[in-house]
Every structure is written in C-alpha cells, then in structure tokens.
Write a protein that holds these residues in place. Structure first.
Motif, PDB file in Angstrom:
ATOM      1  N   PHE A 100     -36.306  47.598   2.910  1.00  0.00           N
ATOM      2  CA  PHE A 100     -36.717  48.864   2.316  1.00  0.00           C
ATOM      3  C   PHE A 100     -37.835  48.609   1.297  1.00  0.00           C
ATOM      4  CE2 PHE A 100     -32.182  49.526   3.293  1.00  0.00           C
ATOM      5  CZ  PHE A 100     -32.241  50.695   4.037  1.00  0.00           C
ATOM      6  N   TYR A 101     -38.593  49.663   1.041  1.00  0.00           N
ATOM      7  CA  TYR A 101     -39.576  49.625  -0.052  1.00  0.00           C
ATOM      8  C   TYR A 101     -38.857  49.850  -1.382  1.00  0.00           C
ATOM      9  CZ  TYR A 101     -43.764  49.633   2.880  1.00  0.00           C
ATOM     10  OH  TYR A 101     -44.761  49.279   3.758  1.00  0.00           O
ATOM     11  N   ASP A 102     -39.479  49.317  -2.450  1.00  0.00           N
ATOM     12  CA  ASP A 102     -38.937  49.626  -3.772  1.00  0.00           C
ATOM     13  C   ASP A 102     -39.332  51.048  -4.157  1.00  0.00           C
ATOM     14  OD1 ASP A 102     -41.585  49.588  -4.600  1.00  0.00           O
ATOM     15  OD2 ASP A 102     -41.445  47.632  -5.545  1.00  0.00           O
ATOM     16  N   ASP A 103     -38.767  51.512  -5.275  1.00  0.00           N
ATOM     17  CA  ASP A 103     -38.994  52.912  -5.649  1.00  0.00           C
ATOM     18  C   ASP A 103     -40.426  53.196  -6.073  1.00  0.00           C
ATOM     19  OD1 ASP A 103     -38.914  51.491  -7.968  1.00  0.00           O
ATOM     20  OD2 ASP A 103     -37.249  52.613  -8.873  1.00  0.00           O
ATOM     21  N   GLN A 104     -41.227  52.140  -6.241  1.00  0.00           N
ATOM     22  CA  GLN A 104     -42.644  52.324  -6.551  1.00  0.00           C
ATOM     23  C   GLN A 104     -43.504  52.187  -5.286  1.00  0.00           C
ATOM     24  OE1 GLN A 104     -43.619  53.205  -9.690  1.00  0.00           O
ATOM     25  NE2 GLN A 104     -41.410  53.217 -10.123  1.00  0.00           N
ATOM     26  N   VAL A 105     -42.861  51.924  -4.174  1.00  0.00           N
ATOM     27  CA  VAL A 105     -43.525  51.715  -2.884  1.00  0.00           C
ATOM     28  C   VAL A 105     -44.614  50.644  -3.034  1.00  0.00           C
ATOM     29  CG1 VAL A 105     -44.392  52.893  -0.833  1.00  0.00           C
ATOM     30  CG2 VAL A 105     -43.180  54.210  -2.575  1.00  0.00           C
ATOM     31  N   LEU A 106     -44.256  49.570  -3.690  1.00  0.00           N
ATOM     32  CA  LEU A 106     -45.203  48.466  -3.876  1.00  0.00           C
ATOM     33  C   LEU A 106     -44.796  47.239  -3.055  1.00  0.00           C
ATOM     34  CD1 LEU A 106     -45.759  48.704  -7.753  1.00  0.00           C
ATOM     35  CD2 LEU A 106     -47.280  49.519  -5.915  1.00  0.00           C
ATOM     36  N   ASP A 107     -43.526  46.922  -3.091  1.00  0.00           N
ATOM     37  CA  ASP A 107     -43.030  45.746  -2.387  1.00  0.00           C
ATOM     38  C   ASP A 107     -41.815  46.125  -1.543  1.00  0.00           C
ATOM     39  OD1 ASP A 107     -44.858  43.764  -3.536  1.00  0.00           O
ATOM     40  OD2 ASP A 107     -43.768  44.133  -5.428  1.00  0.00           O
ATOM     41  N   SER A 142     -35.906  54.987   0.994  1.00  0.00           N
ATOM     42  CA  SER A 142     -36.298  55.199   2.388  1.00  0.00           C
ATOM     43  C   SER A 142     -37.451  56.181   2.384  1.00  0.00           C
ATOM     44  CB  SER A 142     -35.139  55.762   3.206  1.00  0.00           C
ATOM     45  OG  SER A 142     -35.585  56.137   4.506  1.00  0.00           O
ATOM     46  N   ILE A 143     -38.528  55.816   3.072  1.00  0.00           N
ATOM     47  CA  ILE A 143     -39.694  56.705   3.068  1.00  0.00           C
ATOM     48  C   ILE A 143     -39.556  57.820   4.103  1.00  0.00           C
ATOM     49  CG2 ILE A 143     -41.214  54.889   2.203  1.00  0.00           C
ATOM     50  CD1 ILE A 143     -42.262  54.560   5.032  1.00  0.00           C
ATOM     51  N   ILE A 144     -38.458  57.828   4.829  1.00  0.00           N
ATOM     52  CA  ILE A 144     -38.222  58.908   5.791  1.00  0.00           C
ATOM     53  C   ILE A 144     -37.429  59.986   5.077  1.00  0.00           C
ATOM     54  CG2 ILE A 144     -37.201  59.536   8.010  1.00  0.00           C
ATOM     55  CD1 ILE A 144     -37.580  56.669   8.894  1.00  0.00           C
ATOM     56  N   GLU A 145     -38.105  61.024   4.676  1.00  0.00           N
ATOM     57  CA  GLU A 145     -37.474  62.079   3.897  1.00  0.00           C
ATOM     58  C   GLU A 145     -36.994  63.249   4.753  1.00  0.00           C
ATOM     59  OE1 GLU A 145     -40.343  63.174   0.995  1.00  0.00           O
ATOM     60  OE2 GLU A 145     -40.167  61.290  -0.148  1.00  0.00           O
ATOM     61  N   ASP A 146     -37.452  63.301   6.004  1.00  0.00           N
ATOM     62  CA  ASP A 146     -37.054  64.404   6.888  1.00  0.00           C
ATOM     63  C   ASP A 146     -35.656  64.129   7.443  1.00  0.00           C
ATOM     64  OD1 ASP A 146     -36.766  66.411   8.751  1.00  0.00           O
ATOM     65  OD2 ASP A 146     -38.798  66.223   9.559  1.00  0.00           O
ATOM     66  N   PHE A 178     -48.977  51.747   4.869  1.00  0.00           N
ATOM     67  CA  PHE A 178     -47.528  51.583   4.979  1.00  0.00           C
ATOM     68  C   PHE A 178     -47.022  51.622   6.434  1.00  0.00           C
ATOM     69  CE2 PHE A 178     -48.204  53.497   0.767  1.00  0.00           C
ATOM     70  CZ  PHE A 178     -47.669  52.494  -0.027  1.00  0.00           C
ATOM     71  N   GLU A 179     -47.920  51.991   7.365  1.00  0.00           N
ATOM     72  CA  GLU A 179     -47.491  52.133   8.752  1.00  0.00           C
ATOM     73  C   GLU A 179     -46.994  50.815   9.332  1.00  0.00           C
ATOM     74  OE1 GLU A 179     -50.494  52.839   7.637  1.00  0.00           O
ATOM     75  OE2 GLU A 179     -51.083  54.908   8.088  1.00  0.00           O
ATOM     76  N   ILE A 180     -47.743  49.726   9.088  1.00  0.00           N
ATOM     77  CA  ILE A 180     -47.342  48.424   9.616  1.00  0.00           C
ATOM     78  C   ILE A 180     -46.025  47.988   8.993  1.00  0.00           C
ATOM     79  CG2 ILE A 180     -47.946  45.988   9.758  1.00  0.00           C
ATOM     80  CD1 ILE A 180     -49.517  47.744  11.629  1.00  0.00           C
ATOM     81  N   GLY A 181     -45.848  48.320   7.715  1.00  0.00           N
ATOM     82  CA  GLY A 181     -44.589  47.981   7.055  1.00  0.00           C
ATOM     83  C   GLY A 181     -43.405  48.653   7.731  1.00  0.00           C
ATOM     84  N   GLN A 185     -40.257  46.839   9.646  1.00  0.00           N
ATOM     85  CA  GLN A 185     -38.855  47.094   9.304  1.00  0.00           C
ATOM     86  C   GLN A 185     -38.023  47.355  10.563  1.00  0.00           C
ATOM     87  OE1 GLN A 185     -39.022  50.313   6.483  1.00  0.00           O
ATOM     88  NE2 GLN A 185     -39.764  49.031   4.812  1.00  0.00           N
ATOM     89  N   ILE A 186     -38.561  48.135  11.493  1.00  0.00           N
ATOM     90  CA  ILE A 186     -37.850  48.428  12.746  1.00  0.00           C
ATOM     91  C   ILE A 186     -37.712  47.168  13.582  1.00  0.00           C
ATOM     92  CG2 ILE A 186     -37.949  49.731  14.902  1.00  0.00           C
ATOM     93  CD1 ILE A 186     -39.474  51.929  13.351  1.00  0.00           C
TER      94      ILE A 186
END
Length: 232
Positions: A100-107, A142-146, A178-181, A185-186
């Motif tokens: 997962f990304y951190d809450d700052q979406v940095l790492d 999680s960057i998937i909010e939907d 962030f797409e490659i990230g 992950q998948i």
C-alpha cells in the motif's frame, strides 16, 4: 324240458350284455371314480402350469435386473461425486504481503495479511479483494476510493493470472506516476498466490490502456522485489 332251455338262454343273454357294457365304460380311477378328464383339459392344465413358471421366472429376472440397475446407478452417482470432489480446488491459506501507499502517497510499504481462497485463483482473488478493501494500519491508504470497484474473477492462463475488474476500476482517479505502482501491487499479489504475472482486464476484456497512461495489453510483472518495501 322246455323251461330249463329258456332259463339257460336268458342267462347267457344277460352275461353277454354285461360283458358289452364293461367294454364301453372307462376304467375306474384309484379312488373308485371314473377319470372324466379329457385330453384337451389335460393340455390346458399343462399350459397353465408352464405360464405360472414363466411368470415366476420373469419376476425373478425383473427383481435381479432392478437390483443390478440400482447398484449400477449408485456406482455412477458415487463416481460423479468423487469426480466433482476431485475437480474442486483445495482451500488454501497463506500469509501474503500486500503493498500500500503511505498516507502521503510518497512511498509504498508492505503489510502482512492472512488470506484464504480455493486454489491459486481463489487465493489471488481474495488477496486482491483485501487490497481493494484497504490496509489495517492508519498510516497506509488504499487509493481505490470507489466502493463499486470489484474483482469479477481470476483465471489461470499458463501461469498468467487474468484478473478481471468491474468497469469502475478503469475510472479510478490516480495521479500521474502512480499507475505503475498500482500494477506492481497487483502483480505482487498474484505472484504470491503462485502466478508468474498479471493481465488486468476490464469486465472480461483486455484494455489497451488503464488510467489513460498504462499499457495493459500484456501481462505485467513487478519491477521491484517485495523485500524492497519496508514492512509496516
């Protein structure tokens, strides 16, 4: 002299008549009664006896045939149940690291989850569903909010996991870079379930690009190792 002659003649005539009657009458049976059964009646009785025997034989055959048919049907049903049970994938439970990304979406960081599923496909799908649901740590997101995004299925195609998402997955809003990230992950998830790579599908169909930038027409392998991510 005339009377004796008449008496003798009468006696001879009576004896002759008795002898003639005895020749015409049938011989008496053992019990003293005359046997009045005709040849036709005897044949009818014999035929009835044969019919009764044939019916008994047919009943025996029917019972034996029914028993054999029932036994064969039971054996076939048992074989089908055994075959169906053999075709069902074995339930698996693994400790899988989800990135997962951190809450700052940095790492990105990895978080260990216990995942269960039926076979490799079920295990991979359960892991991806947990990835969509999000992390346990408040420091990760999680960057998937939907909430409508879902995994429709995971299928094994010669070691490539075909992962089909609902159409909403293609519309999630991610920032540039962030797409490659997300694809990594998948891919990390399906590899831990035993696959080589992941091919992302939308509603069962291959999409040339995802999020407007990522080529999703070919299977994806992560560019980094899980060990490169710090465990949270």
């Amino acid at each position: 002299m005339k009377r004796p002659v008449k008496f003798c003649a009468a006696t001879l005539l009576g004896v002759s008549m008795l002898a003639a009657c005895s020749e015409d009458d049938p011989a008496p049976t053992e019990n003293g009664d005359a046997d009045t059964t005709s040849d036709e009646e005897v044949e009818d009785i014999d035929d009835e006896d044969e019919d009764d025997i044939d019916e008994e034989d047919d009943e025996d055959l029917d019972e034996d045939g029914t028993d054999e048919l029932d036994e064969e049907t039971d054996q076939n049903e048992d074989a089908e149940e055994d075959s169906a049970a053999a075709d069902e994938p074995e339930m698996m439970e693994e400790s899988i690291d989800i990135v997962f990304y951190d809450d700052q979406v940095l790492d990105m960081y990895r978080e260990t989850h216990t995942i269960s599923g039926a076979g490799q496909e079920g295990l991979a799908q359960s892991a991806i569903e947990q990835w969509i649901e999000g992390p346990n740590s408040d420091e990760l997101i999680s960057i998937i909010e939907d909430d409508n995004v879902s995994v429709q299925y995971v299928e094994d195609h010669d070691g490539v996991a075909h992962v089909s998402f609902s159409p909403e997955f293609a519309d999630i809003n991610v920032g540039s870079g962030f797409e490659i990230g997300i694809m990594d992950q998948i891919a990390h998830l399906v590899q831990q379930a035993g696959f080589d790579s992941a091919l992302v599908l939308i509603d069962g169909e291959s999409a040339d690009t995802l999020f407007g930038h990522v080529d999703s027409s070919t299977p994806h392998e992560p560019e980094t190792s899980l060990e490169d991510y710090e465990e949270m």
